[in-house]
Design an enzyme around this catalytic site. Structure first.
Site, PDB file in Angstrom:
ATOM      1  N   GLU A 176       0.871  -1.226   0.002  1.00  0.00           N
ATOM      2  CA  GLU A 176       0.047  -0.027  -0.146  1.00  0.00           C
ATOM      3  C   GLU A 176       0.840   1.323   0.009  1.00  0.00           C
ATOM      4  O   GLU A 176       1.021   1.958   0.966  1.00  0.00           O
ATOM      5  CB  GLU A 176      -0.930   0.054   1.296  1.00  0.00           C
ATOM      6  N   LYS A 213      -2.820  -2.073  -3.015  1.00  0.00           N
ATOM      7  CA  LYS A 213      -3.821  -1.254  -2.383  1.00  0.00           C
ATOM      8  C   LYS A 213      -3.475   0.177  -2.577  1.00  0.00           C
ATOM      9  O   LYS A 213      -2.520   0.720  -2.156  1.00  0.00           O
ATOM     10  CB  LYS A 213      -4.094  -1.462  -1.032  1.00  0.00           C
TER      11      LYS A 213
END
Length: 295
Positions: A176, A213
């Site tokens: 992420e 993500k």
């Protein structure tokens, strides 16, 4: 690795619920939930309250694996019980939802327009504990503020260095590298980030797959190369501070990308609601995010 969980994450319909607020973001999450900071005297009481909020969400009859693929847990949540079981065990065994664990320890100060993660000296022990609880994968977050190639590369290099350690431990990492939605150079940062991600993915082995993500992009379809990459199991999007309506709108226009929302998921939920009101509000939230995730 649990094959059933792997197949669900690879091809199931739905999204990831991010219930992993840390010490820094918990006060704001509680405030949105209708709990002001004068309602708790210390950190222990604060974490008790946020655990009650998370447990209320996870035990709701509308929170099931039919629309939710996975849930990201904070470490203290994994160590607590929900419904008489460990939180991760409860999610998979009772709800059919794949459990993930947040493993990062927060961020260092900004340098080169980015904030990399603090060191994780106990990561090996954390991963062993996660596996004992039946956790499928992990999540770790960095933040990119500016379109600075040095900063972007530092973020991606660190994410993949730690990601390989997580893969070696038999878990699947959620990579992420968040881009701040308020960045004055957001579009430029997205171009640099995609190039860095494609380079890093190209260095993985053919049998190594990660989850991504990412911040919802300025250009619709911008993430298509990543969605289709053989080393990417799935691409998810964070809400990043967008309202649920804005996040869902952007998400629906990026086909093949599913949600991994936190604040947008819990928007409209309050401690003052009756259980029926709470379940209805949560059901509406889940339904809208699910629909945007399956485009």
């Amino acid at each position: 690795m649990n094959t059933e969980q792997f197949n669900k994450m690879k091809s199931g319909k739905g999204f990831i619920a991010a219930l992993d607020q840390s010490g820094g973001s918990t006060p704001k999450a509680l405030q949105f939930y209708g709990v002001n900071d004068d309602a708790y005297a210390n950190l222990e009481a604060m974490f008790d309250l946020v655990h009650e909020m998370r447990a209320r969400i996870m035990t709701s009859p509308v929170f099931t694996g039919d629309r939710i693929l996975g849930t990201i847990l904070f470490g203290m949540t994994m160590d607590r019980e929900i419904g008489g079981k460990g939180a991760a065990e409860y999610l998979w065994e009772e709800k059919g939802i794949v459990p993930f664990l947040k493993v990062d320890k927060g961020l260092v100060a900004e340098a080169d327009g980015a904030r990399v993660m603090n060191p994780m000296p106990d990561l090996a022990e954390v991963l062993d504990e996660a596996k004992d609880h039946g956790v499928f994968g992990t999540k770790m977050r960095s933040v990119i503020k500016l379109a600075n190639e040095t900063g972007v590369r530092a973020v991606v290099d660190q994410q993949f260095e730690v990601g390989r350690q997580i893969l070696d431990a038999g878990l699947v990492p959620i990579i992420e590298p968040e881009i701040d939605i308020f960045s004055p150079e957001k579009a430029g940062a997205e171009v640099l980030l995609k190039a860095a991600l494609l380079d890093a993915l190209g260095q993985l082995g053919p049998d190594q797959q990660v989850l991504l993500k990412l911040t919802l992009p300025e250009v619709d379809g911008f993430l298509d190369e990543l969605v289709e990459h053989p080393n990417v199991l799935r691409v998810f999007a964070l809400s990043g501070g967008y309202t649920r309506e804005e996040a869902n709108g952007r998400l629906a226009r990026n086909h093949g990308v599913a949600a991994s929302f936190s604040r947008a998921l819990t928007e409209g939920l309050t401690i003052q609601q009756s259980q029926a009101e709470f379940d209805a509000a949560l059901d509406a939230s889940i339904a809208s995010i699910y629909e945007a995730s399956i485009t």
